[in-house]
Motif scaffolding. Structure first.
Motif, PDB file in Angstrom:
ATOM      1  N   SER A   1       0.818  -1.211   0.000  1.00 33.13           N
ATOM      2  CA  SER A   1       0.000   0.000   0.000  1.00 33.13           C
ATOM      3  C   SER A   1       0.856   1.267   0.000  1.00 33.13           C
ATOM      4  O   SER A   1       0.323   2.369  -0.086  1.00 33.13           O
ATOM      5  CB  SER A   1      -0.938   0.016   1.208  1.00 33.13           C
ATOM      6  OG  SER A   1      -0.195  -0.080   2.416  1.00 33.13           O
ATOM      7  N   GLN A   2       2.186   1.096   0.084  1.00 35.28           N
ATOM      8  CA  GLN A   2       3.078   2.251  -0.018  1.00 35.28           C
ATOM      9  C   GLN A   2       4.479   1.773  -0.365  1.00 35.28           C
ATOM     10  O   GLN A   2       4.819   0.600  -0.182  1.00 35.28           O
ATOM     11  CB  GLN A   2       3.107   3.044   1.287  1.00 35.28           C
ATOM     12  CG  GLN A   2       3.672   2.279   2.476  1.00 35.28           C
ATOM     13  CD  GLN A   2       3.616   3.100   3.755  1.00 35.28           C
ATOM     14  OE1 GLN A   2       2.786   3.975   3.910  1.00 35.28           O
ATOM     15  NE2 GLN A   2       4.513   2.807   4.675  1.00 35.28           N
TER      16      GLN A   2
ATOM     17  N   SER B   1      -6.826  -3.100  -0.855  1.00 32.40           N
ATOM     18  CA  SER B   1      -7.528  -1.980  -0.240  1.00 32.40           C
ATOM     19  C   SER B   1      -7.448  -0.765  -1.161  1.00 32.40           C
ATOM     20  O   SER B   1      -6.729  -0.761  -2.163  1.00 32.40           O
ATOM     21  CB  SER B   1      -6.882  -1.637   1.107  1.00 32.40           C
ATOM     22  OG  SER B   1      -5.548  -1.197   0.902  1.00 32.40           O
ATOM     23  N   GLU B   2      -8.151   0.293  -0.796  1.00 32.35           N
ATOM     24  CA  GLU B   2      -8.102   1.521  -1.575  1.00 32.35           C
ATOM     25  C   GLU B   2      -6.704   2.135  -1.548  1.00 32.35           C
ATOM     26  O   GLU B   2      -6.253   2.732  -2.533  1.00 32.35           O
ATOM     27  CB  GLU B   2      -9.128   2.526  -1.057  1.00 32.35           C
ATOM     28  CG  GLU B   2      -9.180   3.815  -1.854  1.00 32.35           C
ATOM     29  CD  GLU B   2      -9.426   3.597  -3.339  1.00 32.35           C
ATOM     30  OE1 GLU B   2      -8.863   4.381  -4.141  1.00 32.35           O
ATOM     31  OE2 GLU B   2     -10.157   2.652  -3.701  1.00 32.35           O
ATOM     32  N   LYS B   3      -5.990   1.970  -0.426  1.00 31.63           N
ATOM     33  CA  LYS B   3      -4.613   2.464  -0.357  1.00 31.63           C
ATOM     34  C   LYS B   3      -3.730   1.775  -1.393  1.00 31.63           C
ATOM     35  O   LYS B   3      -2.858   2.400  -2.005  1.00 31.63           O
ATOM     36  CB  LYS B   3      -4.043   2.251   1.053  1.00 31.63           C
ATOM     37  CG  LYS B   3      -4.478   3.275   2.070  1.00 31.63           C
ATOM     38  CD  LYS B   3      -3.681   3.112   3.352  1.00 31.63           C
ATOM     39  CE  LYS B   3      -3.994   4.214   4.351  1.00 31.63           C
ATOM     40  NZ  LYS B   3      -3.174   4.081   5.594  1.00 31.63           N
ATOM     41  N   HIS B   4      -3.937   0.487  -1.548  1.00 29.74           N
ATOM     42  CA  HIS B   4      -3.170  -0.252  -2.565  1.00 29.74           C
ATOM     43  C   HIS B   4      -3.460   0.315  -3.951  1.00 29.74           C
ATOM     44  O   HIS B   4      -2.535   0.530  -4.746  1.00 29.74           O
ATOM     45  CB  HIS B   4      -3.524  -1.736  -2.513  1.00 29.74           C
ATOM     46  CG  HIS B   4      -2.947  -2.532  -3.650  1.00 29.74           C
ATOM     47  ND1 HIS B   4      -1.622  -2.925  -3.689  1.00 29.74           N
ATOM     48  CD2 HIS B   4      -3.516  -2.982  -4.802  1.00 29.74           C
ATOM     49  CE1 HIS B   4      -1.403  -3.603  -4.807  1.00 29.74           C
ATOM     50  NE2 HIS B   4      -2.529  -3.647  -5.495  1.00 29.74           N
TER      51      HIS B   4
ATOM     52  N   GLN C   1      -4.487   3.276  -4.762  1.00 40.19           N
ATOM     53  CA  GLN C   1      -3.860   4.586  -4.894  1.00 40.19           C
ATOM     54  C   GLN C   1      -2.401   4.440  -5.290  1.00 40.19           C
ATOM     55  O   GLN C   1      -1.887   5.189  -6.131  1.00 40.19           O
ATOM     56  CB  GLN C   1      -3.992   5.361  -3.575  1.00 40.19           C
ATOM     57  CG  GLN C   1      -5.406   5.817  -3.254  1.00 40.19           C
ATOM     58  CD  GLN C   1      -5.502   6.472  -1.893  1.00 40.19           C
ATOM     59  OE1 GLN C   1      -4.508   6.640  -1.186  1.00 40.19           O
ATOM     60  NE2 GLN C   1      -6.715   6.849  -1.500  1.00 40.19           N
ATOM     61  N   LEU C   2      -1.742   3.454  -4.679  1.00 33.88           N
ATOM     62  CA  LEU C   2      -0.345   3.197  -5.015  1.00 33.88           C
ATOM     63  C   LEU C   2      -0.211   2.694  -6.455  1.00 33.88           C
ATOM     64  O   LEU C   2       0.683   3.130  -7.195  1.00 33.88           O
ATOM     65  CB  LEU C   2       0.252   2.167  -4.043  1.00 33.88           C
ATOM     66  CG  LEU C   2       1.692   1.723  -4.339  1.00 33.88           C
ATOM     67  CD1 LEU C   2       2.652   2.909  -4.215  1.00 33.88           C
ATOM     68  CD2 LEU C   2       2.107   0.592  -3.387  1.00 33.88           C
TER      69      LEU C   2
END
Length: 263
Positions: free
Chosen positions: A167-168, A192-195, A197-198
């Motif tokens: 995710s980052q 996830s949404e963080k993933h 975004q990455l």
């Protein structure tokens, strides 16, 4: 004046003794050097040539066209596929309707790795998709090609050793010389949404990205197959059908035997 490289390919119509010697002698008389020569599929032979003047190539073509023992199939500035054909003695096959789709079988892994390594060496943005059934050698070929291209590879999502979903990235992992590997099934099923975004951030980077299972990837995202610069298909044999039926089962939880690395 610098010498220019050319690719000559011809099909043998009548393989009489001394045919190659006659062609080599003709090249010598025209002051055209042979860099590499190899058979390329069936009765074809390919050559990489060096010539100082384009007129020499024009004369070569006109003379070869008078020979009834061969049929010229290609005489052009060499493309990547031409160089690999001479190097490996076989051609990379592309889709008749979709010229950006290239097909390989498992016994051509050496050719596949060499092909991808040449793509990875090119600077700038490239989005490459690779299709294939499980355990056919997709990820291993990507990693091997990265090594050949002297690129550092980073798994954004993968199941090679354990299920990985990032995710980052840390600061030094944002590098145009890095190669980013995304598993389209893992990302769409578990991320996830963080993933995401990455993933979007990485795809915008002027670097090489390789997406395994691109068809699944585009089903769940705003991206399209038209966004891919190359699509590679890898099969166990020529008759294998690439299907996602066995790969579309509900994703397993960690209790089912998967472990998660979520950075």
């Amino acid at each position: 004046m610098e010498k220019t490289e050319w690719y000559l390919e011809y099909e043998i119509q009548y393989n009489r003794p001394g045919l190659l010697g006659d062609i080599s002698s003709l090249l010598g008389m025209l002051s055209i050097n042979i860099v590499t020569i190899n058979g390329v599929e069936n009765s074809r032979r390919g050559m990489l040539l060096l010539s100082r003047h384009d007129e020499q190539i024009t004369r070569l073509k006109s003379i070869l066209q008078t020979m009834d023992t061969i049929n010229i199939t290609k005489l052009r500035k060499p493309k990547l596929r031409d160089r690999l054909a001479v190097r490996h003695g076989r051609y990379i096959h592309s889709d008749v309707d979709d010229k950006k789709t290239f097909r390989f079988v498992r016994n051509e892994l050496g050719l596949l790795v060499d092909f991808m390594a040449e793509l990875f060496k090119k600077d700038g943005h490239k989005l490459i998709g690779i299709r294939g059934m499980p355990r056919v050698g997709k990820t291993e070929s990507i990693v091997a090609a990265s090594v050949c291209a002297n690129k550092r590879w980073l798994f954004v999502s993968s199941t090679l050793l354990k299920q990985t979903i990032r995710s980052q990235l840390i600061e030094d992992e944002y590098n145009e010389d890095n190669l980013y590997i995304i598993d389209g099934i893992v990302s769409t099923r578990r991320a996830s949404e963080k993933h995401w975004q990455l993933v979007r951030e990485i795809i915008r980077l002027p670097a090489t990205k390789v997406v395994e299972h691109p068809d699944m990837f585009v089903q769940q995202t705003e991206y399209k197959l038209d966004d891919f610069d190359y699509i590679i298909e890898l099969r166990s044999d020529e008759n294998e059908e690439i299907t996602y039926d066995t790969m579309e089962k509900p994703s397993m939880s960690q209790d089912d035997g998967f472990s998660m690395l979520d950075f």
